[in-house]
Design a protein around this motif. Structure first.
Motif, short mmCIF file in Angstrom:
data_model
loop_
_atom_site.label_atom_id
_atom_site.label_comp_id
_atom_site.label_asym_id
_atom_site.label_seq_id
_atom_site.Cartn_x
_atom_site.Cartn_y
_atom_site.Cartn_z
N PRO A 285 46.97 1.75 39.51
CA PRO A 285 46.11 0.55 39.66
C PRO A 285 45.08 0.66 40.78
O PRO A 285 44.12 -0.12 40.82
N SER B 107 46.47 6.15 35.52
CA SER B 107 47.13 4.86 35.31
C SER B 107 47.41 4.13 36.61
O SER B 107 47.88 2.99 36.60
N VAL C 17 36.19 -1.52 30.11
CA VAL C 17 35.52 -1.55 31.42
C VAL C 17 34.05 -1.93 31.28
O VAL C 17 33.41 -2.37 32.25
N TYR D 270 43.87 0.80 29.32
CA TYR D 270 43.48 0.30 30.64
C TYR D 270 41.97 0.34 30.83
O TYR D 270 41.40 -0.53 31.51
N TYR D 271 41.32 1.33 30.25
CA TYR D 271 39.88 1.53 30.50
C TYR D 271 39.00 1.17 29.30
O TYR D 271 37.78 1.27 29.40
N LEU E 241 39.86 0.59 37.79
CA LEU E 241 40.86 -0.44 37.50
C LEU E 241 40.79 -1.57 38.54
O LEU E 241 40.99 -2.75 38.21
N SER F 206 43.86 -6.01 28.83
CA SER F 206 44.01 -4.55 28.70
C SER F 206 45.46 -4.11 28.89
O SER F 206 45.97 -3.23 28.19
N TYR G 26 41.35 -7.57 32.49
CA TYR G 26 42.41 -6.68 33.01
C TYR G 26 43.76 -7.05 32.41
O TYR G 26 44.51 -6.17 31.95
N HIS H 140 43.04 3.04 41.15
CA HIS H 140 41.84 3.74 40.70
C HIS H 140 40.64 2.81 40.81
O HIS H 140 40.74 1.62 40.46
#
Length: 704
Positions: free
Chosen positions: A484, A482, A533, A529-530, A489, A503, A500, A486
């Motif tokens: 940010p 999680s 993508v 979050y993903y 992300l 999400s 984004y 990453h």
């Protein structure tokens, strides 16, 4: 490894898999613990030279010696005798009666009109004597002795009565036991013959009466004597052969007593007891039974149960191996080296990789096994200080790891475990009441610190291996994903800022709904979050990323547009696989649209008069397989729909949420996941409340 296990699980159901895993774990544990309950044996015989100095491996009661000591003590117990005072009165009364009978017979003869022959008087007197003889006293007087008594005048008879009563009373007032009766009879006979002034014939009769009057006055009290004996037996301390006690020195001849002690200790070949072995089997059976019940009744998806089972079994086995190593080297040290064992290691790993219930069970199981492996001392079934040491350390980690958001939190919990370890060791040292120098205290303090911090260090070191080997998505891993920073992300933020933001909004909705129905809220948030993508491959084809009102779909046929939109789920899954993301996150990316229909482009194609297969406008799926994926699928559609709504109101939002959920139900999108109508109603309420908070009406500020 995870794929190999998947193949095995396709061949057998979970219950058989559970039994196999527990059987392997139990067998491994049995062979690791067997040496700790089987003592060393020697091939020795009586009257041969001892090959080594043989010491007792345990403390045990020598029942033979104990019984011998009890017999010796019993022989020293003095019997309880009771003196009967009534005998004195009874016997003197009998003596008086006897002489009264003589006087009575003489008076009856004198009062008779005619002379009564002596033979008749003797006969009458004998009859009177026999009346006493049957009940009270045994008097065997001859006719000659009775004649002698009858020949005495009344004065002599009174004299004899008085004197004899005095002698009998004086004798019987002293306690007389059975074995001294004859001596007292001889003594009173001598006194009669020496002191009484009567003719020899009368003395014989009086002496016989005197002898017959002397009886036992002090009798044995069986009940009190038995009570004293039992009390004496109970006060006998059991004779013990102490652990470490030398039974026989090297080169010394083994006598029968030494050999008996060796046999009692089970240290001779063929005399090793099977009882501890059976005991270990029962302990393992009990432990594995609890594990079976825990995982058999665990209400979760099969893959999660399987991984939790394997992790729990492996971590528990590693703990047993580590304890076995410590127990092997423990003999080389003068202190309790078991205190170096990382008390919270198994608890932390199982807590992070499985759940709290499994962690509690493993803590108790590890403590019980440690008590056996490190056992020593008198009648030691469990080394309780080590068992309690592990329980306190393990439970301390459980209480202080309720919320693990960073790996540093594990180290914090380790510090607390160290403090608990120190306090427990202090308790142990105080209870032993021994005097310890600074060196010993320092060693025990180091042991507590090593145990605590090794628990955390090994947990952090082993955690990635378990996560990688079994594809386990732990709380720590989710929190890391999680972040940010990453790469994925950051890519999503830079290349598709609208996606984004979308999400993040979906994550807020999905997490709140999941937590309300008891699902994994953190997994839902990170999955959101993903989940989109895949849109980074063609950002501008998605409305949230379009600027200046330009929409490339306006110049494209609807089937091509649908192909691009639909591809974002599989593109996203491929991208996530490339970055070695957990399967749970990949599944959410694939399943968040299920096999739903792209209605906009489907109807656009129909308006253009095209006759196309509906499957071209449906997502490939699969349909949501988990509750979290189902919630995300609803939250994703609801957020996008409400965001595009003009002037959203609570009524409009509720109707929209209801229609989206109803549409998913009618389209059978929830058929393959474990979600109920009741949960859908709860999700509806949570989504409405959260959306109303986000899209609340704002105050219109006056123009300046």
């Amino acid at each position: 490894m995870d794929k190999t296990i998947d193949k095995i699980m396709k061949l057998i159901n979970f219950r058989y898999f559970l039994i196999i895993v527990l059987l392997i774990t139990g067998v491994l544990q049995f062979f690791l613990m067997l040496g700790n309950v089987q003592g060393r044996t020697y091939d020795v015989k009586p009257l041969q030279l001892a090959p080594d100095t043989i010491r007792s491996t345990k403390t045990i009661e020598d029942s033979y010696k104990t019984e011998q000591e009890k017999k010796r003590i019993v022989e020293e117990v003095n019997p309880v005798y009771v003196y009967n005072e009534a005998i004195v009165t009874q016997r003197t009364a009998i003596v008086t009666s006897l002489f009264d009978y003589v006087i009575s017979v003489k008076k009856e003869a004198a009062a008779s009109d005619k002379e009564v022959p002596m033979e008749e008087q003797v006969k009458q007197l004998k009859k009177k004597f026999n009346s006493i003889d049957d009940n009270e006293i045994s008097i065997a007087l001859s006719d000659e002795q009775l004649t002698a008594l009858l020949s005495l005048d009344e004065k002599d008879l009174q004299y004899a009565t008085t004197e004899l009563n005095d002698y009998v009373k004086a004798t019987l007032e002293n306690p007389i036991r059975d074995n001294y009766v004859e001596d007292e009879r001889n003594a009173i006979e001598s006194k009669v013959r020496l002191r009484m002034n009567l003719n020899s014939k009368a003395l014989d009769a009086v002496a016989q009466i005197a002898r017959s009057s002397i009886v036992e006055t002090e009798t044995l009290d069986d009940a009190q004597t038995k009570k004293l004996i039992e009390q004496a037996k109970s006060n006998v301390e059991p004779t013990r052969i102490l652990q470490g006690q030398i039974i026989v020195q090297e080169g010394q001849i083994i006598d029968t007593e030494m050999y008996r002690q060796l046999e009692l200790l089970g240290m001779t070949d063929g005399k090793s007891s099977m009882k501890p072995v059976v005991g270990i089997l029962l302990l393992i059976l009990l432990q594995m039974s609890f594990m079976f019940i825990l995982f058999e009744r665990w209400d979760s998806d099969m893959r999660k149960k399987r991984n939790a089972l394997l992790v729990t079994a492996i971590v528990y086995s590693i703990s047993i191996v580590l304890m076995k190593i410590l127990s092997i080297i423990a003999t080389d040290f003068d202190f309790v080296i078991a205190f170096f064992y990382p008390t919270a290691l198994a608890t932390m790993l199982v807590r992070l990789l499985a759940n709290d219930r499994a962690a509690v069970l493993v803590t108790v199981m590890t403590a019980a096994s440690a008590g056996v492996i490190f056992q020593e001392g008198y009648s030691s079934v469990l080394q309780m200080e080590i068992a309690l040491y592990i329980i306190f350390g393990g439970f301390a980690s459980l209480f202080f790891m309720r919320s693990v958001e960073k790996r540093t939190h594990i180290l914090t919990a380790s510090g607390i475990v160290t403090v608990v370890n120190l306090l427990f060791i202090l308790f142990y040292l105080l209870m032993t009441q021994a005097n310890y120098g600074m060196k010993e205290l320092g060693v025990y303090a180091i042991a507590a610190a090593v145990s605590g911090f090794m628990s955390g260090t090994l947990t952090m070191g082993l955690l990635p291996f378990f996560e990688s080997a079994f594809g386990i998505l732990s709380t720590l891993r989710l929190i890391e994903l999680s972040n940010p920073n990453h790469p994925l992300l950051k890519k999503l933020l830079v290349e598709t800022p609208g996606t984004y933001h979308h999400s993040v909004m979906v994550a807020n909705l999905a997490e709140a709904a999941c937590e309300e129905i008891g699902a994994d809220g953190l997994l839902a948030r990170v999955g959101c979050y993903y989940h989109d993508v895949g849109k980074t491959f063609r950002p501008t084809f998605f409305i949230e990323n379009q600027m200046a009102g330009m929409n490339p779909h306006d110049a494209m046929p609807p089937e091509k547009s649908a192909e691009i939109i639909i591809a974002h789920t599989t593109d996203g899954a491929d991208l996530l696989r490339k970055h070695k993301m957990p399967d749970e996150i990949i599944d959410i990316a694939l399943q968040h649209h299920g096999s739903s229909l792209l209605k906009y482009f489907w109807f656009k194609a129909k308006e253009e008069g095209k006759e196309l297969d509906e499957s071209l406008f449906r997502y490939p799926g699969p349909k949501p397989q988990t509750t979290e994926a189902a919630v995300i699928s609803v939250a994703d559609s609801v957020e996008a729909a409400v965001r595009s709504m003009k002037e959203p109101t609570p009524e409009k939002i509720r109707k929209l949420v209801q229609s989206i959920i109803a549409d998913r139900l009618n389209d059978n999108q929830f058929d393959e996941c474990d979600i109920s109508i009741k949960q859908l109603k709860i999700i509806e309420e949570v989504l409405c409340e959260t959306l109303n908070g986000i899209f609340h009406s704002r105050i219109e500020y006056p123009k300046m």
